[in-house]
Design an enzyme around this catalytic site. Structure first.
Site, short mmCIF file in Angstrom:
data_model
loop_
_atom_site.label_atom_id
_atom_site.label_comp_id
_atom_site.label_asym_id
_atom_site.label_seq_id
_atom_site.Cartn_x
_atom_site.Cartn_y
_atom_site.Cartn_z
N ASP A 8 0.87 -1.17 0.00
CA ASP A 8 0.00 0.00 0.00
C ASP A 8 0.92 1.23 0.00
OD1 ASP A 8 -2.28 1.73 0.53
OD2 ASP A 8 -1.60 1.75 2.61
N ILE A 9 0.38 2.40 -0.35
CA ILE A 9 1.19 3.62 -0.36
C ILE A 9 0.95 4.47 0.89
CG2 ILE A 9 1.60 5.84 -1.49
CD1 ILE A 9 1.30 4.51 -4.17
N ASP A 10 -0.23 5.07 1.00
CA ASP A 10 -0.49 6.04 2.07
C ASP A 10 -0.59 5.34 3.43
OD1 ASP A 10 -0.85 8.66 0.60
OD2 ASP A 10 -2.23 7.37 -0.49
N THR A 42 -2.76 0.34 -4.31
CA THR A 42 -3.14 1.61 -3.70
C THR A 42 -4.55 2.05 -4.09
OG1 THR A 42 -2.50 3.95 -3.51
CG2 THR A 42 -2.10 2.90 -5.62
N GLY A 43 -5.11 2.93 -3.29
CA GLY A 43 -6.37 3.56 -3.64
C GLY A 43 -6.16 4.76 -4.55
N LYS A 198 -8.51 -4.49 -3.80
CA LYS A 198 -7.08 -4.75 -3.95
C LYS A 198 -6.79 -6.24 -4.01
CE LYS A 198 -5.34 -0.59 -1.58
NZ LYS A 198 -4.41 -0.12 -0.51
N ASP A 221 -2.34 -0.63 5.92
CA ASP A 221 -2.71 0.02 7.18
C ASP A 221 -4.18 0.38 7.28
OD1 ASP A 221 -2.71 3.51 6.95
OD2 ASP A 221 -2.41 2.23 5.21
N ASN A 224 -9.18 -0.75 3.28
CA ASN A 224 -9.11 -1.31 1.93
C ASN A 224 -7.97 -2.32 1.77
OD1 ASN A 224 -7.00 0.52 1.96
ND2 ASN A 224 -7.67 1.67 0.16
#
Length: 271
Positions: A8-10, A42-43, A198, A221, A224
């Site tokens: 994931d990114i954020d 990622t979203g 995802k 985290d 999603n």
């Protein structure tokens, strides 16, 4: 043996100011040298994920990037360009249904349309302004009679009572719904088409490589990330994750601000 690391990114790969730390980058690149594939899940839209992908070498390694919670998946080609390999959009009538219900409950909407230059909204407010600034999309006022385009993902924001009513009315449609990461969970929701998340796209990426679930390490985290954290052989919740995510994950690492991704890769793979 881990053969694929999905990130994931954020709240996971980056900290403040949208920067991937040197410790995370070093660990990821060292893992790749061991033959491990890297994937972003990622979203974010592709336009906001490309710089992150480049920072960790996804482009030069010709690897996959899952965007919009599985709405669109890209694979980098030999010219380090992201090529869409899979996409999932709302049916037009489903898209209209969501916007109609949101409008009835005086909620604010922002959709990531198939056209990468536009987003459909119900009203202009701080919420849509912020997303416009991040996505660089032109805001188009939703009109049920004239709208012909549809979208990969819709983000809805408003008063908790309105969000609750929206979720209840959408329940029978079986859309994928997640609490948006950046504001209190009771006042927002991200919506994707039925079956699109995802995990769905990660499973397709794994299949293309011939990699099994037990050979995947997933870092996340947020809501999603939950299904992917549960499915992967090693689901690693960030230290800044909510308690319920840590409970369903295989293990947890340090926070994103303390380079939790790099720390865990170094601790478990690069030893």
């Amino acid at each position: 043996m881990i053969k694929l690391i999905a990130l994931d990114i954020d709240g996971t790969l980056v900290k403040r100011r949208n920067v991937v730390s040197k410790k995370n980058i070093k660990a990821i690149k060292e893992a790749r040298k061991k033959g491990i594939k890297i994937c972003i899940a990622t979203g974010r839209n592709i336009s906001r994920a490309k710089n992150i992908a480049k920072a960790i070498g996804l482009d030069s390694a010709q690897e996959f990037l899952i965007s919009l919670n599985g709405g669109a998946t890209f694979k980098y080609n030999e010219n380090a360009e992201p090529i869409m390999v899979e996409e999932h959009l709302f049916e037009l009538e489903d898209f209209k249904f969501i916007y109609d219900v949101a409008k009835e409950n005086k909620l604010s909407c922002f959709s990531y349309a198939k056209d990468p230059n536009i987003a459909y909204i119900l009203k202009r407010d701080l919420f849509t302004y912020v997303l416009k600034k991040f996505s660089h999309r032109k805001l188009i006022k939703y009109n049920r009679e004239t709208v012909k385009d549809t979208s990969y993902k819709i983000v809805v924001y408003g008063k908790p009572k309105g969000i609750s009513t929206l979720k209840n009315k959408l329940k029978d449609k079986e859309f994928e719904m997640f609490s948006w990461s950046y504001v209190p969970h009771s006042s927002n929701v991200e919506i994707n088409p039925k079956g699109v998340d995802k995990l769905y796209s990660l499973q397709n990426v794994a299949k293309s490589y011939g990699i099994k679930a037990e050979e995947i390490m997933y870092f996340g985290d947020s809501d999603n990330d939950q299904k992917a954290l549960q499915w992967a052989g090693q689901g690693i919740a960030m230290g800044n994750s909510k308690k319920h995510l840590k409970e369903i994950a295989t293990d947890s690492t340090k926070t994103n601000k303390k380079h939790g991704v790099g720390y865990w890769i170094q601790k478990t793979i690069l030893v």
